[in-house]
Design a protein around this motif. Structure first.
Motif: not given
Length: 289
Positions: A63-65, A60, A93, A90
């Motif tokens: 996933i930046a945002e 995961r 993120s 996350f």
């Protein structure tokens, strides 16, 4: 270099629509509804681990945002709780948590001004100026509020059945479809979890029996209550389009358009679920960077 991934979610009390988004791809996932009013932190975490994470990229880390729009999140304590859970699931993120009205506003209005309305299991409305919500109706839930929602329309169906207000035709159709009775209904409403979902499930009886005068009266009265209580209270509704999203809004869009005409309002977009509009909104955000 991999394109940045953005995970967006639109959550009601009944279901949550997710999309893992990049500038070049879209992956949709569905889980059950996530409401901090009905689920504990442990239950929310369990739902996400079981129903969402198996569909996420390994680790995961790409996933930046994460943008989560959901019911019950106008309450700062609920928003903090969900943000903490998502930060734990996350790590690394940038997590953004806000209420479902903001999700509806961005999905329906984009970057323009307008009245955004939700008519799903619950209901709500706001004025969005193209950047932020400057006016909103307080969310009072299905006991005190949620006018025009699936839960309130379903409650009216049960009232008509239990009080024997339905005529013989509708009474027989109800019994043929549901095979239930007073004791079972009262136990589900007052003793079992998710009473709002249970009530909303009976709203489908209305869409299946359109044309009957009692059904039309229930629908017109329920939706008119939403208009009179919320929509027309915004002076901005006189010179901005009025948009709607949610299962009830989509199912009864003909009545909504007629009510807009009665109140001399400009009907805007009517969409079944906000997720498509949110995908468009966040895609534009990605492309604009």
């Amino acid at each position: 270099m991999k394109p940045p991934l953005v995970l967006i979610a639109d959550s009601g009390s009944t279901k949550t629509a997710w999309c893992l988004l990049s500038a070049k791809s879209k992956k949709r996932i569905h889980t059950q509804g996530i409401s901090p009013y009905f689920l504990s932190a442990e239950q929310i975490t369990e739902v996400l681990k079981k129903e969402l994470l198996p569909s996420m990229p390994a680790g995961r880390g790409d996933i930046a945002e994460v943008h989560f729009y959901g019911t019950g999140l106008a309450d700062p304590q609920n928003a903090r709780l969900l943000k903490k859970i998502l930060n734990g699931l996350f790590p690394g993120s940038s997590v953004h948590v806000t209420h479902d009205l903001m999700g509806a506003a961005r999905a329906l209005c984009g970057h323009a001004g307008g009245i955004a309305c939700i008519l799903g299991t619950g209901s709500g409305a706001c004025y969005f100026n193209g950047k932020k919500i400057t006016k909103s109706s307080p969310g009072l839930g299905f006991i005190l509020g949620d006018e025009g929602s699936g839960a309130l329309l379903g409650k009216k169906v049960l009232q008509y059945y239990l009080y024997h207000t339905f005529d013989e035709t509708l009474y027989a159709l109800f019994e043929q479809k549901y095979h239930t009775g007073r004791d079972a209904i009262l136990e589900q409403v007052y003793k079992k979890p998710y009473p709002n979902r249970y009530l909303a499930s009976y709203s489908y009886f209305l869409s299946e029996n359109r044309g009957h005068f009692m059904v039309e009266n229930i629908l017109e009265d329920g939706l008119n209550e939403f208009f009179s209580m919320h929509v027309v209270s915004y002076t901005e509704s006189r010179n901005h389009p009025v948009h709607f999203t949610g299962g009830a809004a989509w199912a009864y869009r003909d009545i909504i358009r007629a009510l807009c005409g009665s109140y001399q309002l400009t009907p805007g977009n009517i969409i079944k679920a906000p997720i498509d509009g949110l995908i468009r909104y966040h895609t534009e955000e990605l492309e604009g960077r």
